[in-house]
Each structure stands twice: as structure tokens, then as C-alpha cells.
Design an enzyme around this catalytic site. Structure first.
Site, PDB file in Angstrom:
ATOM      1  N   GLU A   1       0.840  -1.192   0.000  1.00 54.81           N
ATOM      2  CA  GLU A   1       0.000   0.000   0.000  1.00 54.81           C
ATOM      3  C   GLU A   1       0.881   1.250   0.000  1.00 54.81           C
ATOM      4  OE1 GLU A   1      -2.204   0.202   3.621  1.00 54.81           O
ATOM      5  OE2 GLU A   1      -3.000   2.194   3.207  1.00 54.81           O
TER       6      GLU A   1
ATOM      7  N   ASP B   1      -1.003  -1.009   5.786  1.00 52.46           N
ATOM      8  CA  ASP B   1      -0.868  -0.408   7.106  1.00 52.46           C
ATOM      9  C   ASP B   1      -1.812  -1.076   8.096  1.00 52.46           C
ATOM     10  OD1 ASP B   1       0.959   1.387   6.167  1.00 52.46           O
ATOM     11  OD2 ASP B   1      -0.506   2.981   5.803  1.00 52.46           O
TER      12      ASP B   1
ATOM     13  N   ASP C   1      -4.055   0.014   9.926  1.00 52.86           N
ATOM     14  CA  ASP C   1      -5.145   0.909  10.326  1.00 52.86           C
ATOM     15  C   ASP C   1      -6.392   0.575   9.509  1.00 52.86           C
ATOM     16  OD1 ASP C   1      -4.576   1.806   7.824  1.00 52.86           O
ATOM     17  OD2 ASP C   1      -3.793   3.761   8.442  1.00 52.86           O
TER      18      ASP C   1
END
Ligand code: 1YM
Length: 679
Positions: free
Chosen positions: A469, A542, A544
Site C-alpha cells: 500500500e 498499514d 489501520d
């Protein structure tokens, strides 16, 4: 069978030499007699059960959680058989506080008479002799139960710490108990009166066998029993969990059976028609041996607005993941009938090509369920139905019924044909787009996507593709990687949600095109897993919410376009650390909160001692990223596997489809999803 034996007291004669003997309830003489015979047989019986305990995997696959739950399915199967025989319409499964499970039904009750061959009651025989169920059943009810063909009761007993059976039959309540390993503690005894009939079984899994876990999971039990209720119309199945406060109780009963199942599966996908096309039929087939058997098949189908086919098949209530002859028969029929009908009604002109089965399957949810007394399973996981006679049976049932349905419902038929035609158009366009991808790709390595930093090795077995990403993390990964075996493909922002677009639009998307080119093995239905350029494809996002969203989008893409990458375990999820603690010149990485706490204790850090919380991969430099997340010697990765394509289909539909609610629920239960995928 010898004449002599026939004169014996037996009331039921079975081809295999097994017999029942009428026994006066509670007759002491008979029971004593039985005892004597039993002693001789005893040794053999326990040897059989001992074999199960020595190699439980051979009987239940694994002693981990799936094997533990298999015990329940085996007992439930016997109750389902009784329902299919027409004697039972209520089955209750209770997960008790003490770790036991109780299964009960309102059938005839397992016979209580003494079986001549074993000298003990049928109940005791069923629970102590391997394969007893199957032999007993023949000629009696219609035996079709799943995995072990109804022979599982003794296997469950062998793998239990104890097991108790109550049978209500002929006005009596009969009881017996088995100890660890299935050892009878006493013979079957009449312990009271009963005005109803049925069988009640309680067992406690043996913790010396199930060393990983002995805890039944309510969701697993509930989901399977709901499916059982769908597959066996009219049978009411109650599931109870006594371990929660208050108790949990759910009831499943579907008069419409698989017709309602299709509605349930199709609802979140947006059906394009109200009706579910449903047909059933039974056929007697005669084998070369002269043996005959009755095969029962039922099929339900309904179109939706999606671009995916969701076709699920079952034999004897078991999901045949790898398909087989029943699915082949279904595909043959829909191809034949839809094309015939389209020609008849001049929807297809003389010079038009036939629709392909893939065109016809697009947006179709279907369930094919057959019941076969002697199923043959093939394939890698033995979940492919092999009986060739089934192909024709399913094909003719579906063919006949589907043609009638189309003829009788012209407006719906038109809707279906229009959908199929647009699938055909989109497929033709997608083929063109694919061809251009292929042309660009060719055999020429230099035409791999520009953003791909490929590895030096050309041996796919040792090669890994990291899909990363963001450009900055992509940069770190490129610089830190092992260039020989690790390739990096950075993704720009979010990727397309393939659940919402047709194939053509998906192919036009640059990120998707890049992944297809880099992996180099095409896309479903032609995807060829033997051609993949990397053995491991690692999703690195990530830690998140955005990262987890991207991860789901990628998994959805792989599931819909390269399913065998997932089913064959080529997809991995990288696990970057969440924290870094610097202490006395050394760096320590922690991958979760628990590890951080342990480390703090170990290093005796004072409260407030500073540590770094990684918000994204981009915060790590090249060396750190390799050390913590990519180094094959040190990294942690999760392998994504999906055992149950049905669950996966529902999960992806719910997560990625138009309906926002399930997605919201998901975001709240994020962890659960990961648990579903990472087994
Ligand atoms: C909670 C589990 O095992 N129910 C059950 C089992 C049997 C029967 C009825 C039954 C079968 C037949 C005749 C027959 C079984 N019987 C046998 C055997 N529930 C549960 N309910 N009468 C009753 O198949 O002919 C095996 S299973 F072999 F003893 F007949």
C-alpha cells in the site's frame, strides 16, 4: 443366509447377517445370556474403538476444532437419517455448561432389542461397533447421512470421556452409559416409562484426544445446523447454548428447504425476480451388479443483479466444494435449455453464437442437493461427487423444469435472457481487454507493469510478490527487499471494488491490470495456478482502518478473479510490528499490545518510558521494514485460506456489495473477519 438362523427368534433379517432379536423389556434371563456372548465379543469391540483412538484423524480428519465439532455432526446425522426416513421432525442440540453436548430427536428411538451377532442391544451395538450404523440401516430407512455414512456414533463414543444414551421406545425409557473410550459401564437398562419416542445422547469430548480445544463454538454449531435445516425441509432444528446468561436459543425450520436457502443467500445480492426456480425428482438406477438404488435430487435457482455465479452443491447434506457430476448435470442443462429457449423465441438469431455456460451462470445463485445411498467422492479433498449416473438425473430434472418455467413465464424469461446477453457482451469486451493485457504481457519480461520491481529469480517456487500500500512504503520495500526472490508491486491508494463492477470495467482498471500481468496466470475461469510467477503473494498494508479496507478489496479481487490462489494457500498477509521500543542501544519490535506489555515487564521499564507506535509502513525505513516484516527468517505472516466457499461468498457479498449495513457491522467486528479468513 442359513435357514437355521432364520428360525431363530429374529424379527428382522438383514442381508449382511445382522439380525435383531426381540427382547422382553427388562428380561433378566435374556440380559444375562447377552452378557455371556458379550464377553467374547467385547475384546473385538474395544479393539475397534481403540483403533479410532489411536488414529482419530482417520475418522474425523483432525483433533483440532473442526474434528471436535465433527462429533456433533455425526450424532446429528443419525437423527437426520431418522427424519429422512419420515419418523422424526424435531432435533435439538444443546451445548451444556459442563462442556458436554446433548443431541435429541423425536424419532422411533434406536432399537433396544438384542442383536444376534453381537449379543447386546442395538443401542450398545450402534455405539460400540464400527460401521454398525450402515449395516443396520440397509433395507430399513433411507440412510444417507454424511461423512461416515451413519457409522459415526461409535466413533463419537470412542473419542468421548463419557457418553450417555436414553431411548424412549415401546413405552419405556432405556438408558446406558459408556466411559472413556466408549467402554460400556453397564448394558442397556429400562429405567422408567415414556409416553413419547426418541433418542437422547449426551457426550463429553475426551480432553486427552482433543488436546487443542474441547470448547464447542456456538456460531459453528448454529451455522451448520441452520444449513442442515435448509437442506432437509420441514425438519425443525433447535440449537441451545446453556453457557451464556441468559441462555441462547435459536430455531431453524424451513418448509421451503433449499428454495428458502437460495432466497437467503440471494437477498443481499438483489434478486432480479421474485420466483425461485425449484425442481426435484427421484430416480431408481440399476447397476451392472443388479443392485438398485434410489437417488433423489433437488435444485433451486434465482438470478440476482451481481456479476458472480454462486453455485453450491451438496451430496447427503455435505457441501461438495469441488463440484462433481451433479454440478456437471446442472451446467449441461442450463446451457442446453437457455440456448434452446433463446433460439425458439428468436432472441438468438440464426447467425448468433450460443451463450456460454459462464454467460448463463453470471448473477445466478443456485443450490443443487442430491441424496445418494452410495456416493463416491473424488478430488483432492474428497469433496467431488463422482457417481456418473447423477449427471443425467440432475440434467434431465433441471432441463425439463427450467424449460417449462421459461415457457410459462415469458417476462421473467426475457429478463433472464437480457441479463445473459449482457453478460455475453461484457465477456466479449473483457476478452478483448484481457487479450490486450496478454499482448502487452506476452513472454517479454520487459512489458511487465512499469511499477513492478521484479525479482531476479525465475523459479516461481522461491519467488514472492509483495503488494504494498502506498508509494512511500513501496519505496522502502523496494530498497530493503531481497532482490533475488522478492518482487514489489506498489499500489496507488484504493483499488477498485470488483464486487460492484463487471469484468470489463475491472480489466480497464490499471491497478488490477498490473496485478494480473505481474502474477501472469490469467483470470478465472481460465486462471491457471500452475502458471503463477510467484509462489507467495503477500499483501502488505498499514495496520489501520484504511489498510484493512485495502486488504479486503484485494482479497475480494483474488477471490473473484483467481480463486485457487486463495484455496491453494498462495495468499499471505504481512504482519508489520505495531510498536518499537529503543532500550540501551537496542531496538525491540512488538506485534501486538500483549507483546508490548510483556516486553515492558521484561525490561522493567518505568511507566512513561517512551516507545514508538507505527501508524503506517511508511514510517519504517528500508532496513527496518525488511528486518521486521519481510525477512523470511524473522517475519510473521498470516496465510489466507478459505475452507468454506459458501461462507466466503456471503462474507464478500455482505462486505463489498451495495448494502451498507453489513459493512458497518463488519467494521465493528473487524477482528472476527480476519479470524474467518486466517485459519
Ligand atoms: C440423537 C441421535 O441416533 N436417532 C435414531 C437412530 C436410529 C433410529 C432412530 C432407528 C433406525 C432404524 C430403526 C433403522 C438408529 N438405529 C440404528 C440401528 N439420534 C439417533 N433414531 N429404528 C430406529 O435404521 O432401521 C442405527 S441409528 F442400526 F440400530 F437400527
Amino acid at each position: 443366509m442359513a435357514e437355521e438362523e432364520k428360525k431363530d427368534n429374529s424379527v428382522l433379517d438383514k442381508d449382511d447377517g445382522m439380525k435383531y432379536k426381540e427382547l422382553d423389556a427388562g428380561s433378566v434371563e435374556e440380559l444375562e445370556h447377552a452378557d455371556k456372548i458379550y464377553t467374547a465379543e467385547n475384546i473385538q469391540v474395544l479393539e475397534g474403538l481403540e483403533a479410532v483412538r489411536k488414529r482419530p484423524g482417520m475418522y474425523i480428519g483432525t483433533t483440532a476444532s473442526p474434528g471436535l465439532h465433527h462429533l456433533i455432526w455425526e450424532i446429528v446425522d443419525n437423527a437426520i437419517d431418522e427424519a429422512l426416513a419420515g419418523f422424526c421432525n424435531l432435533i435439538t442440540v444443546t451445548l451444556n455448561k459442563d462442556g458436554t453436548c446433548t443431541v435429541s430427536d423425536n424419532g422411533r428411538g434406536i432399537p433396544v432389542d438384542v442383536v444376534a451377532k453381537t449379543g447386546v442391544s442395538a443401542v450398545e451395538t450402534v455405539y460400540t461397533v464400527l460401521h454398525a450404523g450402515g449395516k443396520f440401516g440397509e433395507g430399513g430407512g433411507y440412510k444417507v447421512s454424511g461423512g461416515l455414512h451413519g457409522v459415526g456414533a461409535s466413533v463419537v463414543n470412542a473419542l468421548s470421556e463419557y457418553l450417555e444414551v436414553n431411548v424412549h421406545r415401546d413405552g419405556g425409557d432405556y438408558y446406558m452409559k459408556f466411559g472413556r473410550g466408549g467402554k460400556p459401564l453397564d448394558h442397556l437398562k429400562k429405567v422408567g416409562e415414556a409416553s413419547d419416542t426418541g433418542t437422547i445422547v449426551t457426550f463429553k469430548p475426551d480432553n486427552t484426544i482433543f488436546t487443542e480445544t474441547t470448547t464447542f463454538e456456538y456460531e459453528i454449531v448454529r451455522d451448520r445446523l441452520r444449513q442442515m435445516a435448509y437442506l432437509n425441509k420441514g425438519v425443525k432444528i433447535i440449537v441451545k447454548d446453556m453457557r451464556t446468561t441468559p441462555e441462547t436459543k435459536e430455531e431453524f425450520c424451513y418448509e421451503g428447504g433449499i428454495k428458502e436457502y437460495v432466497q437467503y443467500l440471494n437477498k443481499p445480492k438483489g434478486p432480479i425476480m421474485e420466483d425461485v426456480i425449484y425442481c426435484e425428482g427421484r430416480e431408481e438406477v440399476e447397476y451392472a451388479s443388479g443392485k438398485t438404488s434410489i437417488i433423489y435430487a433437488e435444485i433451486a435457482m434465482q438470478y440476482n443483479t451481481s456479476y458472480n455465479a454462486s453455485i453450491f452443491s451438496f451430496c447427503n447434506n455435505i457441501n461438495t466444494h469441488e463440484g462433481g457430476t451433479h454440478e456437471e448435470g446442472f451446467r449441461l442443462a442450463i446451457n442446453r435449455v437457455v440456448n434452446d429457449y433463446a433460439r425458439k423465441t428468436k432472441f438468438l438469431k440464426d447467425d448468433n453464437e450460443n451463450f456460454t455456460t459462464d454467460d448463463i451462470k453470471e448473477g445466478l445463485t443456485a443450490i443443487i442437493s442430491v441424496k445418494h445411498p452410495d456416493p463416491q467422492y473424488e478430488g483432492q479433498t474428497k469433496t467431488k461427487l463422482g457417481n456418473s449416473e447423477v449427471r443425467k438425473i440432475v440434467s434431465s430434472i433441471v432441463g425439463e423444469h427450467l424449460m417449462t418455467f421459461l415457457m410459462e413465464n415469458p417476462p421473467i424469461a426475457k429478463l433472464i435472457l437480457t441479463k445473459v446477453a449482457s453478460a455475453a457482451e461484457a465477456r466479449a469486451a473483457a476478452r478483448k481487454a484481457q487479450e490486450s493485457v496478454r499482448r502487452k504481457n506476452g513472454l517479454d519480461i520487459t512489458t511487465l507493469p512499469g511499477k513492478l520491481a521484479d525479482c531476479q529469480s525465475h523459479d516461481p517456487k522461491e519467488c514472492e510478490l509483495y503488494i504494498v500500500e502506498g508509494n512511500s512504503a513501496g519505496g522502502s520495500a523496494k530498497n530493503g527487499r531481497d532482490r533475488r526472490t522478492q518482487a514489489i508491486l506498489p499500489l496507488r491508494g484504493k483499488i477498485l471494488n470488483v464486487e460492484k463492477v463487471d469484468q470489463q470495467r475491472a480489466f480497464e482498471n490499471a491497478e488490477i491490470g498490473n496485478m494480473i500481468m505481474a502474477i501472469g496466470a490469467g483470470v478465472d475461469p481460465e486462471f491457471d495456478v500452475s502458471k503463477i510467477r510467484y509462489d507467495k503473494i503477500v499483501i502488505m498494508t498499514d495496520a489501520d482502518v484504511d489498510g484493512s479496507h485495502i486488504r479486503i478489496l484485494l482479497l475480494t479481487f483474488f477471490f473473484r478473479f483467481m480463486k485457487s490462489l486463495i484455496t491453494e494457500g498462495h495468499i499471505y498477509i504481512a504482519q508489520p510490528p505495531l510498536y518499537k521500543v529503543d532500550y540501551h542501544g537496542k531496538s525491540y519490535y512488538c506485534y501486538n499490545d500483549e507483546q508490548l506489555e510483556i516486553l515492558k515487564k521484561k525490561l522493567q521499564l518505568k511507566a512513561g518510558y517512551p516507545f514508538q507506535r507505527y501508524k503506517g509502513l511508511g514510517e519504517m525505513d528500508a532496513e527496518q521494514l525488511f528486518e521486521t516484516t519481510m525477512d523470511p527468517k524473522a517475519r510473521k505472516m498470516l496465510r489466507v485460506t478459505i475452507k468454506d466457499a459458501m461462507d466466503a461468498d456471503r462474507i464478500f457479498t455482505n462486505l463489498m456489495g451495495d448494502d451498507v449495513m453489513p459493512r458497518k457491522e463488519f467494521i465493528h467486528e473487524n477482528a472476527k473477519f480476519v479470524k474467518n479468513l486466517d485459519l
